[in-house]
Design a protein around this motif. Structure first.
Motif, PDB file in Angstrom:
ATOM      1  N   LYS A 113     -11.885   4.585   7.973  1.00 24.28           N
ATOM      2  CA  LYS A 113     -12.807   2.684   6.594  1.00 24.28           C
ATOM      3  C   LYS A 113     -12.532   1.857   7.143  1.00 24.28           C
ATOM      4  O   LYS A 113     -10.972   1.196   7.138  1.00 24.28           O
ATOM      5  CB  LYS A 113     -12.799   3.737   5.029  1.00 24.28           C
ATOM      6  CG  LYS A 113     -13.170   5.187   5.257  1.00 24.28           C
ATOM      7  CD  LYS A 113     -14.542   5.231   4.779  1.00 24.28           C
ATOM      8  CE  LYS A 113     -15.142   6.391   4.756  1.00 24.28           C
ATOM      9  NZ  LYS A 113     -14.667   6.824   3.292  1.00 24.28           N
ATOM     10  N   LEU A 154      -3.919   5.780  -2.598  1.00 23.68           N
ATOM     11  CA  LEU A 154      -3.285   5.701  -2.197  1.00 23.68           C
ATOM     12  C   LEU A 154      -3.151   4.427  -3.444  1.00 23.68           C
ATOM     13  O   LEU A 154      -3.982   3.778  -3.394  1.00 23.68           O
ATOM     14  CB  LEU A 154      -3.377   4.798  -0.939  1.00 23.68           C
ATOM     15  CG  LEU A 154      -3.409   3.356   0.334  1.00 23.68           C
ATOM     16  CD1 LEU A 154      -1.269   3.860   0.368  1.00 23.68           C
ATOM     17  CD2 LEU A 154      -4.346   2.925   1.612  1.00 23.68           C
ATOM     18  N   ARG A 161       1.014   5.132  -0.435  1.00 25.39           N
ATOM     19  CA  ARG A 161       0.523   6.536  -0.956  1.00 25.39           C
ATOM     20  C   ARG A 161       1.201   7.347  -1.742  1.00 25.39           C
ATOM     21  O   ARG A 161       2.540   7.732  -0.595  1.00 25.39           O
ATOM     22  CB  ARG A 161      -0.352   7.482   0.797  1.00 25.39           C
ATOM     23  CG  ARG A 161      -1.255   8.008   0.602  1.00 25.39           C
ATOM     24  CD  ARG A 161      -1.913   8.308   1.640  1.00 25.39           C
ATOM     25  NE  ARG A 161      -0.471   9.187   2.493  1.00 25.39           N
ATOM     26  CZ  ARG A 161      -0.099  10.281   2.801  1.00 25.39           C
ATOM     27  NH1 ARG A 161      -1.550  10.680   2.402  1.00 25.39           N
ATOM     28  NH2 ARG A 161       0.253  10.685   3.398  1.00 25.39           N
ATOM     29  N   ASN A 202      -8.111   9.767  -1.704  1.00 27.79           N
ATOM     30  CA  ASN A 202      -8.193  10.726  -0.065  1.00 27.79           C
ATOM     31  C   ASN A 202      -7.750  10.163   0.548  1.00 27.79           C
ATOM     32  O   ASN A 202      -8.278  10.048   1.784  1.00 27.79           O
ATOM     33  CB  ASN A 202      -9.564  11.764  -0.826  1.00 27.79           C
ATOM     34  CG  ASN A 202     -10.233  11.743  -2.067  1.00 27.79           C
ATOM     35  OD1 ASN A 202      -9.059  13.311  -2.301  1.00 27.79           O
ATOM     36  ND2 ASN A 202     -11.225  12.294  -2.115  1.00 27.79           N
ATOM     37  N   ALA A 203      -6.867   9.022   1.096  1.00 30.15           N
ATOM     38  CA  ALA A 203      -6.366   8.150   1.764  1.00 30.15           C
ATOM     39  C   ALA A 203      -4.983   9.462   2.871  1.00 30.15           C
ATOM     40  O   ALA A 203      -5.099  10.107   2.093  1.00 30.15           O
ATOM     41  CB  ALA A 203      -5.580   7.519   0.760  1.00 30.15           C
ATOM     42  N   HIS A 204      -5.232   9.155   3.711  1.00 26.39           N
ATOM     43  CA  HIS A 204      -4.775   9.549   5.027  1.00 26.39           C
ATOM     44  C   HIS A 204      -3.567   8.950   5.264  1.00 26.39           C
ATOM     45  O   HIS A 204      -3.455   7.514   4.858  1.00 26.39           O
ATOM     46  CB  HIS A 204      -5.276  10.186   5.806  1.00 26.39           C
ATOM     47  CG  HIS A 204      -6.776  11.521   5.877  1.00 26.39           C
ATOM     48  ND1 HIS A 204      -7.095  12.582   6.130  1.00 26.39           N
ATOM     49  CD2 HIS A 204      -7.737  11.197   5.335  1.00 26.39           C
ATOM     50  CE1 HIS A 204      -7.850  13.553   5.759  1.00 26.39           C
ATOM     51  NE2 HIS A 204      -8.035  12.188   5.729  1.00 26.39           N
ATOM     52  N   PRO A 234      -4.197  14.119   2.404  1.00 22.55           N
ATOM     53  CA  PRO A 234      -5.102  13.155   1.725  1.00 22.55           C
ATOM     54  C   PRO A 234      -4.221  12.603   0.033  1.00 22.55           C
ATOM     55  O   PRO A 234      -4.299  13.902  -0.809  1.00 22.55           O
ATOM     56  CB  PRO A 234      -6.237  13.444   1.872  1.00 22.55           C
ATOM     57  CG  PRO A 234      -6.633  14.153   2.908  1.00 22.55           C
ATOM     58  CD  PRO A 234      -5.643  15.107   3.067  1.00 22.55           C
ATOM     59  N   ILE A 283      -6.679   3.707  -4.191  1.00 20.12           N
ATOM     60  CA  ILE A 283      -7.889   4.381  -3.223  1.00 20.12           C
ATOM     61  C   ILE A 283      -8.031   5.538  -2.821  1.00 20.12           C
ATOM     62  O   ILE A 283      -6.336   6.503  -2.548  1.00 20.12           O
ATOM     63  CB  ILE A 283      -7.499   3.985  -1.731  1.00 20.12           C
ATOM     64  CG1 ILE A 283      -7.966   2.102  -1.823  1.00 20.12           C
ATOM     65  CG2 ILE A 283      -8.541   4.372  -0.378  1.00 20.12           C
ATOM     66  CD1 ILE A 283      -7.298   1.564  -0.784  1.00 20.12           C
ATOM     67  N   TYR A 330       0.749  -1.260   0.118  1.00 20.38           N
ATOM     68  CA  TYR A 330       0.232  -0.150   0.161  1.00 20.38           C
ATOM     69  C   TYR A 330       1.342   0.977  -0.004  1.00 20.38           C
ATOM     70  O   TYR A 330       1.799   1.796   1.080  1.00 20.38           O
ATOM     71  CB  TYR A 330      -1.238   0.095   1.401  1.00 20.38           C
ATOM     72  CG  TYR A 330      -2.263  -1.123   1.137  1.00 20.38           C
ATOM     73  CD1 TYR A 330      -3.235  -0.349   1.045  1.00 20.38           C
ATOM     74  CD2 TYR A 330      -1.437  -2.332   1.863  1.00 20.38           C
ATOM     75  CE1 TYR A 330      -4.475  -2.056   0.547  1.00 20.38           C
ATOM     76  CE2 TYR A 330      -2.553  -3.524   1.848  1.00 20.38           C
ATOM     77  CZ  TYR A 330      -3.689  -3.332   1.513  1.00 20.38           C
ATOM     78  OH  TYR A 330      -4.973  -4.173   0.948  1.00 20.38           O
ATOM     79  N   GLN A 388     -10.088   8.148   5.460  1.00 19.03           N
ATOM     80  CA  GLN A 388     -10.322   8.043   3.769  1.00 19.03           C
ATOM     81  C   GLN A 388     -11.323   8.769   3.574  1.00 19.03           C
ATOM     82  O   GLN A 388     -12.018   8.596   4.630  1.00 19.03           O
ATOM     83  CB  GLN A 388     -10.357   6.421   2.586  1.00 19.03           C
ATOM     84  CG  GLN A 388     -10.752   6.785   1.300  1.00 19.03           C
ATOM     85  CD  GLN A 388     -11.749   7.625   1.020  1.00 19.03           C
ATOM     86  OE1 GLN A 388     -12.426   7.483   1.406  1.00 19.03           O
ATOM     87  NE2 GLN A 388     -12.112   7.510   0.403  1.00 19.03           N
ATOM     88  N   TYR A 402     -11.683  -1.377   4.285  1.00 16.00           N
ATOM     89  CA  TYR A 402     -10.864  -2.026   3.218  1.00 16.00           C
ATOM     90  C   TYR A 402     -10.633  -3.252   3.012  1.00 16.00           C
ATOM     91  O   TYR A 402     -10.143  -4.527   4.024  1.00 16.00           O
ATOM     92  CB  TYR A 402      -9.838  -0.678   2.336  1.00 16.00           C
ATOM     93  CG  TYR A 402      -9.046  -1.073   1.660  1.00 16.00           C
ATOM     94  CD1 TYR A 402     -10.137  -1.154   0.498  1.00 16.00           C
ATOM     95  CD2 TYR A 402      -8.232  -2.225   1.026  1.00 16.00           C
ATOM     96  CE1 TYR A 402      -9.688  -1.624  -1.823  1.00 16.00           C
ATOM     97  CE2 TYR A 402      -7.768  -2.879   0.086  1.00 16.00           C
ATOM     98  CZ  TYR A 402      -8.254  -1.994  -1.060  1.00 16.00           C
ATOM     99  OH  TYR A 402      -7.988  -2.308  -2.689  1.00 16.00           O
ATOM    100  N   LEU A 457     -14.517  -0.536   0.466  1.00 15.12           N
ATOM    101  CA  LEU A 457     -14.635   0.116   1.291  1.00 15.12           C
ATOM    102  C   LEU A 457     -16.201   0.883   1.705  1.00 15.12           C
ATOM    103  O   LEU A 457     -17.015   0.616   1.231  1.00 15.12           O
ATOM    104  CB  LEU A 457     -14.101   2.078   1.655  1.00 15.12           C
ATOM    105  CG  LEU A 457     -12.628   2.370   0.579  1.00 15.12           C
ATOM    106  CD1 LEU A 457     -13.003   3.514   0.391  1.00 15.12           C
ATOM    107  CD2 LEU A 457     -11.677   2.390   2.002  1.00 15.12           C
TER     108      LEU A 457
END
Length: 675
Positions: free
Chosen positions: A297, A257, A248, A273-275, A254, A271, A246, A292, A299, A306
């Motif tokens: 969320k 990812l 990012r 807008n992943a933080h 954000p 994915i 994974y 997210q 996954y 999600l």
């Protein structure tokens, strides 16, 4: 901590305050003499919690704990009880300022890699509040960005400034240097281990690479679909989970990812807008959890779906500082729950069976914050924090301080209307704070519901002119002048003229070509600035060799002149007008005066013995200049410089012609001066 791609970049704020210059100046040296002023401490006005790196692993009692490093001087390794939020371990890391890099070995040993000193530390079960300093694994590397461990507990780390990967043998302490992961990439920003391979992500350009830990062979993964040009992007986070990587590719904020399937060697999902900073370990049903779009969320890697949990996060920074599974044995949290921490020391937890969730403040202690900016006002002194950030309003007589949680604060200026201007990092944001109304920052420290934003953001100079530090502020004819440092690997700061009455701004990049604006002052509708050849990350080679002073006509929007006041000096760090009507400035060990109409140097003094740049301020009677970061000289019209203060300090400010302000680390000092 460029965009907020890394707290390494945040650490460069310190470099930008103490930029080196080469020896320069032709004027006479100042005569030696004892200091004549008394220095009074006003205490430490800024303190807060800042958690960066972390993991979830067994604690000292054998039960699951949340491990984090809190930023301080020195930093502390903390183990937090996820049930109560109380510390189980609080162990100092001597010589370290903080850490992104915390990982657990299978036997319960906790390793921490730090920045500034680039050391590796080890906590062993049963060692209480004591850690071992294992030293610097690679002598050339001063930042350990992230670390991971393998099945035998060996530690792998990614570094700066040479973008290397190393292995520390858990049993013998032997270190293997795998070398630079990818040519030209100075940071291995993210790293994780899976089945005999290390996966690493680079910066300043986004590349994901696979390293065979046995042979040392490196294979670059293809760029994720739709990534485009990898330049000036960062693989900010990277985790390996159940045969997938994974990665990012974003900033502290954000971004996408990407999911890489190791077996099929293909990118299988994106994915949005992943933080950061991590995704959770895999759950019993193959699921992982991540933040997210501002919500925790679930996954499903197989279905690529999600599912929201209802646990939402607010504020500017919404990244996990640790995330994992723990059995809490609480009525609403049966079985395993997701637990983790946020950057200001809050714990979050969520139970998949009941849907119960909460966020609460842990008891991790607040640490003093190094002062990055200081300013005097009519009634107050203002201090702004480095890295942890924050703004404090300080009583200049007693030192009593009112602290407000906020961004890293590069510059402060009390305006003629009594409001406080705040220059922030990142994104070169500028705010106005009405001191007569309640503080309420929706990004960092909101007030009660319905409280108007105060401070209020008036500028964000990242999107259109690519700036990251609002480093200098000055008022000119009812307007605000802002001097900035660029984002990322760019060269070329900006001068921005903001009109608070209309809300409009004029933005001028490269007022001095390829140089950043470090200092500003103004008089008679003209803005005067000092510049530096360095760029945002200080990784792009400068195109120029010397810092300058310039004059800018605000009404006509044109530069009047530009000059090099000290040949060979790369930074003019500060400028001000003296009581003699001359424009005074400081470049390393040299203080100089310039004719403001023609830009010609009138006089200069070599006052220092080192090359650290300082500040220069003025009262109606004299100019005061910081030299060598340990001396303050007073220069009155027609007189030779006289040593006023001999004390280590970082920043110099002035208040009401009556007081000088000094900072040293987290401590603020006052120097009373007579007219």
């Amino acid at each position: 901590m460029r965009s907020a791609r890394s707290l390494i970049a945040v650490t460069l704020a310190a470099l930008l305050v103490t930029t080196l210059t080469t020896p320069a100046g032709t004027g006479p040296s100042a005569p030696a003499g004892p200091p004549t002023a008394t220095v009074t401490s006003l205490g430490t006005p800024l303190s807060d919690v800042l958690l960066i790196g972390g993991t979830v692993a067994p604690g000292p009692n054998g039960k699951t704990a949340i491990w984090n490093v809190s930023t301080s001087d020195p930093a502390y390794l903390n183990a937090i009880d996820p049930v109560t939020g109380t510390p189980l371990v609080s162990a100092p890391l001597p010589g370290a300022g903080g850490s992104y890099a915390v990982a657990a070995a299978p036997d319960g040993t906790i390793y921490t890699g730090t920045y500034n000193n680039g050391h590796l530390y080890r906590w062993k079960p049963g060692s209480g509040n004591t850690v071992e300093d294992l030293g610097r694994p690679i002598a050339t590397e001063t930042f350990i960005q992230r670390i991971t461990t393998d099945e035998r507990g060996n530690v792998y780390g990614g570094t700066y400034p040479n973008g290397k990967v190393f292995r520390y043998d858990h049993a013998t302490g032997a270190v293997r240097d795998y070398g630079q992961l990818k040519a030209g990439q100075t940071y291995v920003k993210s790293i994780d281990y899976w089945n005999g391979k290390i996966y690493g992500g680079t910066m300043p350009d986004a590349h994901v690479l696979e390293l065979d830990v046995a042979s040392g062979a490196v294979t670059e993964l293809p760029a994720p679909p739709g990534l485009g040009d990898p330049s000036d992007k960062t693989v900010y986070d990277l985790n390996t989970r159940a045969g997938r990587v994974y990665a990012r590719i974003s900033t502290a904020f954000p971004g996408p990812l990407y999911v890489w399937d190791i077996a099929s060697r293909t990118w299988v999902d994106e994915i949005p807008n992943a933080h950061g900073l991590d995704v959770s370990p895999v759950g019993d049903n193959g699921e992982i959890y991540l933040i997210q779009a501002g919500e925790l969320k679930r996954y499903d890697p197989a279905a690529k779906t999600l599912t929201g949990t209802g646990l939402t996060f607010t504020g500017r920074i919404q990244n996990t500082r640790s995330i994992g599974w723990a059995e809490l044995d609480l009525p609403d949290y049966p079985g395993k729950s997701i637990v983790g921490t946020l950057w200001r020391g809050e714990e979050f937890r969520y139970n998949p069976q009941t849907g119960e969730s909460e966020i609460f403040q842990t008891s991790v202690r607040r640490e003093p914050i190094e002062i990055l900016s200081v300013a005097g006002g009519k009634d107050n002194v203002y201090a702004g924090g480095f890295l942890n950030g924050g703004v404090s309003v300080v009583n200049p007589d007693t030192g009593a301080a009112t602290f407000h949680r906020f961004s890293q604060t590069e510059a402060l200026l009390e305006g003629k209307d009594g409001n406080l201007w705040i220059g922030a990092y990142p994104d070169a944001r500028v705010y106005t704070y009405d001191l007569t109304r309640p503080w309420s920052s929706p990004e960092y420290s909101p007030g009660p519901p319905g409280t108007p934003d105060n401070p209020r953001q008036v500028l964000n100079l990242k999107p259109d002119i690519f700036q990251t530090r609002a480093r200098a502020l000055a008022e000119v004819d009812g307007k605000l002048a802002v001097g900035t440092v660029p984002d990322g690997d760019r060269l070329g700061g900006a001068l921005v003229i903001h009109d608070p009455k209309t809300g409009t701004s004029q933005k001028f990049r490269n007022v001095v070509q390829d140089e950043s604006v470090f200092g500003l002052t103004a008089r008679g509708g003209i803005v005067y600035g000092g510049t530096s050849i360095v760029g945002g990350l200080a990784t792009t080679p400068p195109t120029r060799t010397e810092g300058t002073v310039f004059a800018w006509d605000v009404r006509r929007s044109r530069k009047l002149w530009e000059t090099v006041p000290v040949p060979g000096a790369i930074t003019v760090s500060s400028v001000t007008f003296g009581p003699d009507g001359l424009l005074w400035g400081v470049a390393g060990k040299t203080v100089f005066a310039v004719n403001p109409r023609r830009g010609t140097v009138v006089t200069s003094y070599v006052l220092g013995t080192t090359t650290s740049s300082g500040d220069i301020v003025a009262t109606r009677d004299a100019v005061y200049v910081s030299i060598d970061l340990n001396k303050v000289f007073r220069i009155a019209p027609g007189k030779a410089p006289a040593l006023l203060v001999d004390k280590a300090h970082r920043r110099l400010g002035v208040r009401n012609d009556r007081q000088l302000l000094l900072t040293h680390g987290a401590e603020l000092f006052r120097v009373d001066i007579s007219r």
